[in-house]
Design a protein around this motif. Structure first.
Motif, PDB file in Angstrom:
ATOM      1  N   ARG A   1      31.085  34.340  41.026  1.00 16.31           N
ATOM      2  CA  ARG A   1      30.382  35.424  41.706  1.00 16.31           C
ATOM      3  C   ARG A   1      31.184  35.910  42.908  1.00 16.31           C
ATOM      4  NH1 ARG A   1      27.971  39.607  40.943  1.00 16.31           N
ATOM      5  NH2 ARG A   1      26.793  38.512  39.313  1.00 16.31           N
ATOM      6  N   LYS A   2      31.720  34.990  43.696  1.00 21.34           N
ATOM      7  CA  LYS A   2      32.468  35.372  44.901  1.00 21.34           C
ATOM      8  C   LYS A   2      33.835  35.946  44.565  1.00 21.34           C
ATOM      9  CE  LYS A   2      34.594  33.454  49.084  1.00 21.34           C
ATOM     10  NZ  LYS A   2      34.850  32.234  49.883  1.00 21.34           N
ATOM     11  N   ASN A   3      34.605  35.259  43.707  1.00 18.10           N
ATOM     12  CA  ASN A   3      35.993  35.646  43.453  1.00 18.10           C
ATOM     13  C   ASN A   3      36.152  36.752  42.420  1.00 18.10           C
ATOM     14  OD1 ASN A   3      36.698  32.196  43.852  1.00 18.10           O
ATOM     15  ND2 ASN A   3      37.280  33.785  45.306  1.00 18.10           N
ATOM     16  N   LEU A   4      35.237  36.814  41.438  1.00 16.92           N
ATOM     17  CA  LEU A   4      35.396  37.755  40.334  1.00 16.92           C
ATOM     18  C   LEU A   4      34.255  38.751  40.213  1.00 16.92           C
ATOM     19  CD1 LEU A   4      36.574  35.193  37.603  1.00 16.92           C
ATOM     20  CD2 LEU A   4      37.993  36.476  39.211  1.00 16.92           C
ATOM     21  N   GLY A   5      33.160  38.511  40.909  1.00 19.43           N
ATOM     22  CA  GLY A   5      32.038  39.422  40.848  1.00 19.43           C
ATOM     23  C   GLY A   5      31.292  39.395  39.526  1.00 19.43           C
ATOM     24  N   VAL A   6      31.316  38.242  38.846  1.00 18.67           N
ATOM     25  CA  VAL A   6      30.670  38.101  37.546  1.00 18.67           C
ATOM     26  C   VAL A   6      29.868  36.805  37.519  1.00 18.67           C
ATOM     27  CG1 VAL A   6      32.408  39.452  36.302  1.00 18.67           C
ATOM     28  CG2 VAL A   6      32.735  36.984  36.594  1.00 18.67           C
ATOM     29  N   GLU A   7      29.081  36.627  36.457  1.00 18.30           N
ATOM     30  CA  GLU A   7      28.261  35.428  36.319  1.00 18.30           C
ATOM     31  C   GLU A   7      29.043  34.259  35.739  1.00 18.30           C
ATOM     32  OE1 GLU A   7      25.274  35.086  37.569  1.00 18.30           O
ATOM     33  OE2 GLU A   7      25.390  37.159  38.307  1.00 18.30           O
ATOM     34  N   TYR A   8      30.015  34.536  34.873  1.00 20.91           N
ATOM     35  CA  TYR A   8      30.824  33.482  34.275  1.00 20.91           C
ATOM     36  C   TYR A   8      32.249  33.989  34.083  1.00 20.91           C
ATOM     37  CZ  TYR A   8      29.821  35.939  29.861  1.00 20.91           C
ATOM     38  OH  TYR A   8      29.693  36.888  28.868  1.00 20.91           O
ATOM     39  N   PHE A   9      33.211  33.059  33.963  1.00 22.74           N
ATOM     40  CA  PHE A   9      34.633  33.383  34.101  1.00 22.74           C
ATOM     41  C   PHE A   9      35.109  34.447  33.110  1.00 22.74           C
ATOM     42  CE2 PHE A   9      39.194  32.717  33.540  1.00 22.74           C
ATOM     43  CZ  PHE A   9      39.628  32.716  34.865  1.00 22.74           C
ATOM     44  N   LEU A  10      34.751  34.326  31.845  1.00 23.89           N
ATOM     45  CA  LEU A  10      35.273  35.244  30.832  1.00 23.89           C
ATOM     46  C   LEU A  10      34.322  36.399  30.529  1.00 23.89           C
ATOM     47  CD1 LEU A  10      37.070  32.832  28.314  1.00 23.89           C
ATOM     48  CD2 LEU A  10      38.049  34.203  30.157  1.00 23.89           C
ATOM     49  N   GLU A  11      33.436  36.696  31.449  1.00 23.26           N
ATOM     50  CA  GLU A  11      32.534  37.831  31.251  1.00 23.26           C
ATOM     51  C   GLU A  11      33.314  39.124  31.055  1.00 23.26           C
ATOM     52  OE1 GLU A  11      29.114  40.206  33.800  1.00 23.26           O
ATOM     53  OE2 GLU A  11      29.262  38.025  34.027  1.00 23.26           O
ATOM     54  N   ARG A  12      34.392  39.283  31.805  1.00 23.84           N
ATOM     55  CA  ARG A  12      35.223  40.499  31.706  1.00 23.84           C
ATOM     56  C   ARG A  12      36.706  40.148  31.638  1.00 23.84           C
ATOM     57  NH1 ARG A  12      32.916  45.235  32.863  1.00 23.84           N
ATOM     58  NH2 ARG A  12      34.820  46.062  33.772  1.00 23.84           N
ATOM     59  N   ARG A  13      37.009  38.984  31.067  1.00 21.27           N
ATOM     60  CA  ARG A  13      38.389  38.512  30.989  1.00 21.27           C
ATOM     61  C   ARG A  13      38.686  37.882  29.637  1.00 21.27           C
ATOM     62  NH1 ARG A  13      41.855  37.451  35.025  1.00 21.27           N
ATOM     63  NH2 ARG A  13      41.359  38.550  36.965  1.00 21.27           N
ATOM     64  N   GLU A  14      40.010  37.700  29.359  1.00 23.00           N
ATOM     65  CA  GLU A  14      40.488  36.916  28.230  1.00 23.00           C
ATOM     66  C   GLU A  14      41.363  35.804  28.785  1.00 23.00           C
ATOM     67  OE1 GLU A  14      42.645  39.644  25.713  1.00 23.00           O
ATOM     68  OE2 GLU A  14      43.939  40.327  27.342  1.00 23.00           O
ATOM     69  N   LEU A  15      41.620  34.774  27.964  1.00 25.10           N
ATOM     70  CA  LEU A  15      42.308  33.577  28.459  1.00 25.10           C
ATOM     71  C   LEU A  15      43.299  33.057  27.423  1.00 25.10           C
ATOM     72  CD1 LEU A  15      42.403  31.259  30.649  1.00 25.10           C
ATOM     73  CD2 LEU A  15      40.664  30.108  29.270  1.00 25.10           C
ATOM     74  N   GLY A  16      44.507  32.720  27.883  1.00 24.89           N
ATOM     75  CA  GLY A  16      45.507  32.089  27.033  1.00 24.89           C
ATOM     76  C   GLY A  16      45.827  30.700  27.544  1.00 24.89           C
TER      77      GLY A  16
END
Length: 280
Positions: free
Chosen positions: A66-81
Motif C-alpha cells: 500500500r505504501k510503496n506501490l499503492g496497491v493491495e498486493y504485489f502483483l496487482e499491477r505488475r509481472e514478475l520474473g
C-alpha cells in the motif's frame, strides 16, 4: 524496500566512486529467510532476492504494498520474473507449486496472489533472484527450465568473450507485457561481456553478477560512451543501468550474470552499437 531515484547523465559526470555505488549498485540480495528489494524509479523496476532457509517466505514479507506501490498486493499491477541460482526450491503461486532446480526460471503474470518461497534442503537453500515491472495485461504463469530457454552462442576465445546466452523471459519463449530476463554464462578463460558495447535508449537494464569466488570481482563499465565510469562488483551483486549508459564488464575470472530489461519494447536486438575505438 530500498528506493532509488533516477540519475541523469549530466549529474553522473560529477559522481565519485562512493556516489556511483550508492546510486547504481545493489550490494546485498540474499539474506536467510528475508526478502530484500530495491525499487528503481528508472522504468519502475523492482529487483529482489529471496533465500528461504528455515521457513516458507511470503513475497510481501517486507514490502509494504500500500505504501510503496499503492496497491493491495504485489502483483496487482505488475509481472514478475525469477531465476534460481541456488539449491532446489519451490515457488507457490496461489495453490499451484512450481519446483525450480538451479538455473530454472519462472514467469508469474499480473494479478497473481499469495506468492511463497521454500527450499528443499536448508543446507543448500534456493536463491531466487527476481525482477518485477509494471504490467497492463495478465499473461500465463510459466516455468522455464534451462532446456526450454532460447540458447544463443556468441563470442570467441580470441576476444575473451565466448559465452552462451540463455533467454528465459523472451518473445521466442513466452509473452509478457514488458519484462525480459535471461542469463549469460562466460566460458572458462573468458572475461568480457557486452563488448563491443551498446546502449538502448528505449529500455533500461539490471545486471546481477554471480558464479564469482571471494577472490574475484567484475569491473562493470557504465556511463555515456565518451564519459565512462566503472563500479567494482562482487559475487551476487547487481547494478542498475539507465538507458543512456553502456553496460559492459570485465572480470578477474569468468563468471555469469542475469540481465533483466524493462522499457518501451521487448526486441532483444534493439541496440545502439558503439565501436570500442569511440569509447573514452
Amino acid at each position: 524496500m530500498d528506493i532509488r531515484y533516477g540519475a541523469n547523465q549530466a549529474d553522473v559526470k560529477g559522481y565519485d566512486t562512493q556516489k556511483l555505488r550508492e546510486e547504481f549498485l545493489i550490494e546485498k540480495l540474499f539474506e536467510a529467510d528475508e526478502v530484500l528489494s530495491t525499487y528503481s524509479h528508472i522504468d519502475r523496476i523492482i529487483t529482489m532476492g529471496v533465500m528461504p532457509v528455515s521457513q516458507v517466505i511470503a513475497l510481501e514479507k517486507s514490502i509494504n504494498c500500500r505504501k510503496n506501490l499503492g496497491v493491495e498486493y504485489f502483483l496487482e499491477r505488475r509481472e514478475l520474473g525469477i531465476i534460481n541460482i541456488g539449491g532446489t526450491g519451490s515457488v507457490l503461486v496461489g495453490d499451484e507449486a512450481y519446483k525450480l532446480e538451479k538455473m530454472n526460471g519462472l514467469y508469474i503474470g499480473k494479478e497473481s496472489k499469495n506468492i511463497r518461497f521454500s527450499s528443499e534442503d536448508p543446507s543448500n537453500p534456493a536463491k531466487f533472484y527476481m525482477c518485477s515491472t509494471p504490467a497492463h495485461k495478465k499473461f500465463e504463469t510459466k516455468l522455464i527450465t534451462l532446456e526450454l530457454a532460447n540458447k544463443v552462442e556468441m563470442g570467441a576465445f580470441e576476444t575473451s568473450n565466448k559465452r552462451v546466452i540463455y533467454q528465459f523471459i523472451h518473445p521466442e519463449v513466452l509473452e509478457t507485457c514488458q519484462l525480459s530476463m535471461g542469463c549469460t554464462v562466460l566460458d572458462t578463460g573468458c572475461v568480457w561481456n557486452s563488448m563491443p558495447c551498446h546502449t538502448h535508449e528505449r529500455r533500461m537494464e539490471v545486471y546481477m553478477y554471480f558464479n564469482l569466488t571471494e577472490e574475484n570481482v567484475v569491473f562493470h563499465f557504465m556511463g555515456e560512451p565518451q564519459q565512462t565510469r566503472n563500479i567494482v562488483i562482487q559475487n551476487e551483486q547487481a547494478v542498475i543501468s539507465p538507458s543512456w549508459s553502456i553496460h559492459s564488464g570485465c572480470g578477474t575470472s569468468n563468471y555469469a550474470f542475469i540481465w533483466s530489461m524493462a522499457g518501451e519494447n521487448r526486441t532483444f536486438t534493439d541496440m545502439d552499437h558503439i565501436k570500442a575505438s569511440d569509447l573514452r
